[in-house]
Write an enzyme that holds these catalytic residues in place. Structure first.
Site, PDB file in Angstrom:
ATOM      1  N   SER A   1      31.751 -28.404 -18.507  1.00 20.09           N
ATOM      2  CA  SER A   1      30.817 -29.248 -17.771  1.00 20.09           C
ATOM      3  C   SER A   1      30.555 -30.545 -18.527  1.00 20.09           C
ATOM      4  O   SER A   1      30.674 -31.651 -17.977  1.00 20.09           O
ATOM      5  CB  SER A   1      29.500 -28.497 -17.557  1.00 20.09           C
ATOM      6  OG  SER A   1      28.506 -29.338 -17.012  1.00 20.09           O
TER       7      SER A   1
ATOM      8  N   LYS B   1      32.692 -34.565 -17.682  1.00 26.45           N
ATOM      9  CA  LYS B   1      31.983 -35.827 -17.395  1.00 26.45           C
ATOM     10  C   LYS B   1      32.270 -36.874 -18.457  1.00 26.45           C
ATOM     11  O   LYS B   1      32.465 -38.055 -18.145  1.00 26.45           O
ATOM     12  CB  LYS B   1      30.476 -35.551 -17.300  1.00 26.45           C
ATOM     13  CG  LYS B   1      30.062 -34.818 -16.029  1.00 26.45           C
ATOM     14  CD  LYS B   1      28.583 -34.493 -16.007  1.00 26.45           C
ATOM     15  CE  LYS B   1      28.220 -33.431 -16.992  1.00 26.45           C
ATOM     16  NZ  LYS B   1      26.923 -32.782 -16.740  1.00 26.45           N
TER      17      LYS B   1
END
Length: 424
Positions: A183, A187
């Site tokens: 996660s 990004k």
């Protein structure tokens, strides 16, 4: 390919193939895999883990679900920092302008607080006029003029992660290290930075409670960054007690400005400088002196420029909560502990944080600390000041603080540094 066969494979302890990972991430992003199916897969990953190859492919698939940013037009090398979240963790605020003042460009895509951990965007939004949402052109313009920008990630950046993040939060799978690592790194890699420094928190106020879990998470993320061509290093840092002397949005902005002015709490200054040195070295600027940039005011100049570029008024008075309640020391002695989690929950309950992403926050709410572990306190003297606009919240916050600090007769060993380990 179908969701049930992918779930069964991981349920039975088998590594997922590249094709299975690519398919399930793409299908979930498109809505072809239902939330309950992805929930089952996330729980299977939590229970059975993933290999490094699986995590790398999962991360790559989440990056591929959206757009990638490009900072190649900038004349400066780029460096970014990510913290896994803590209490009083305002480090991004002084760090981004400090590193920019030393010659790097800092594109800092940040988030909002949830639960007991604060969010950088919530803190900055306590500055009158400041806005978190910028277009790509505005972001590049601010990087060009100020050297640093702190803003929200656009919807096009790793949209698979956005869906999965929300799902993990409500299905008890937040703690899965493969999912945390992918996660964060999907990004950060999609963001396009050339180098990345990870601040992995350890202790009661962090997601990682033990040094072993923090080390595993940090090593996994450093490996992912390296595999994707991003120069990545991690510091494990202490989050058993809050950082600095404030936890709350405007309270932390005020403390950050003190650091930029050459003052501020010693632990905040120490960690800001440690992370700055790592970022500058990773960006190819190892000879830059961040301590000098704090002392000579150049970091403050960048802060003012950065805030103004995003509509904020760096000279405006920060919001102050309508009500205060002082918690006094029940006895004289040495403050032997001040639990980060207890302080974080108290600040959250006072209105500084949110239980759901859509909840509003109070800019002035939070906890001000008047002593740190290892310092002497006197009976009846202020130990904590609670701030809120809604005084009925005081009792609820005080419950969170019950047992959250201790006072003893003898000195305690205070860790010599906030930084516990370095992983590269």
């Amino acid at each position: 390919m179908d969701a049930i066969s992918v779930i069964r494979a991981k349920r039975d302890g088998h590594p997922l193939t590249d094709d299975q990972i690519d398919w399930v991430i793409d299908a979930y992003t498109r809505g072809a895999v239902a939330d309950e199916q992805m929930s089952a897969l996330a729980m299977a990953i939590l229970l059975n883990g993933m290999t490094r190859a699986e995590i790398a492919r999962w991360t790559a698939a989440m990056i591929a679900s959206g757009e990638r940013m490009d900072f190649s037009s900038l004349t400066r090398p780029t460096a970014d920092k990510h913290s896994t979240g803590g209490v009083g963790d305002k480090i991004t605020l002084p760090l981004a302008p400090l590193v920019a003042a030393c010659g790097a460009a800092v594109p800092q895509l940040s988030g909002r607080g949830l639960g007991h951990t604060g969010g950088t965007l919530d803190k900055l939004e306590s500055i009158p006029g400041w806005r978190a949402s910028l277009s790509t052109a505005e972001m590049l313009g601010t990087l060009d003029s100020a050297g640093a920008v702190v803003c929200a990630a656009g919807d096009g950046l790793a949209p698979a992660d956005k869906k999965l993040y929300a799902l993990r939060d409500v299905t008890g799978t937040v703690e899965a290290i493969p999912l945390i690592a992918s996660s964060i790194m999907s990004k950060k890699i999609a963001e396009g930075t050339g180098s990345l420094v990870l601040d992995v928190k350890v202790g009661s106020g962090a997601f990682m409670k033990t040094i072993e879990d923090a080390r595993e998470l940090a090593s996994t993320m450093v490996g992912l960054g390296t595999d994707h061509g991003v120069n990545t290093v991690a510091l494990l840092t202490d989050m058993s007690t809050p950082l600095g002397l404030t936890a709350g949005n405007a309270l932390e902005v005020r403390e950050s400005v003190e650091v930029l002015a050459g003052g501020g709490p010693a632990d905040v200054v120490e960690l800001t400088l440690a992370l700055a040195r790592e970022m500058l070295a990773a960006a190819g600027l190892p000879d830059a002196d961040p301590a000098k940039a704090l002392a000579d005011g150049s970091a403050m100049d960048v802060w003012r420029c950065m805030i103004a570029a995003q509509g904020g008024d760096p000279d405006a008075a920060l919001p102050v909560a309508c009500e205060q309640h002082v918690v006094t020391a029940p006895a004289s002695g040495v403050l032997t502990s001040l639990d980060a989690y207890a302080v974080g929950v108290a600040a959250w309950r006072l209105g500084a944080g949110r239980a759901r992403k859509e909840d509003p926050v109070q800019a002035g709410a939070g906890v001000e600390m008047h002593a740190k572990p290892g310092e002497r306190v006197e009976a009846g003297a202020p130990l904590l000041t609670l701030h809120t606009d809604t005084p009925e919240k005081f009792a609820y916050a005080l419950e969170a603080l019950d047992g959250g600090f201790a006072i003893g007769d003898t000195a305690v060993d205070v860790p010599p540094s906030v930084v516990l380990e370095r992983i590269a």
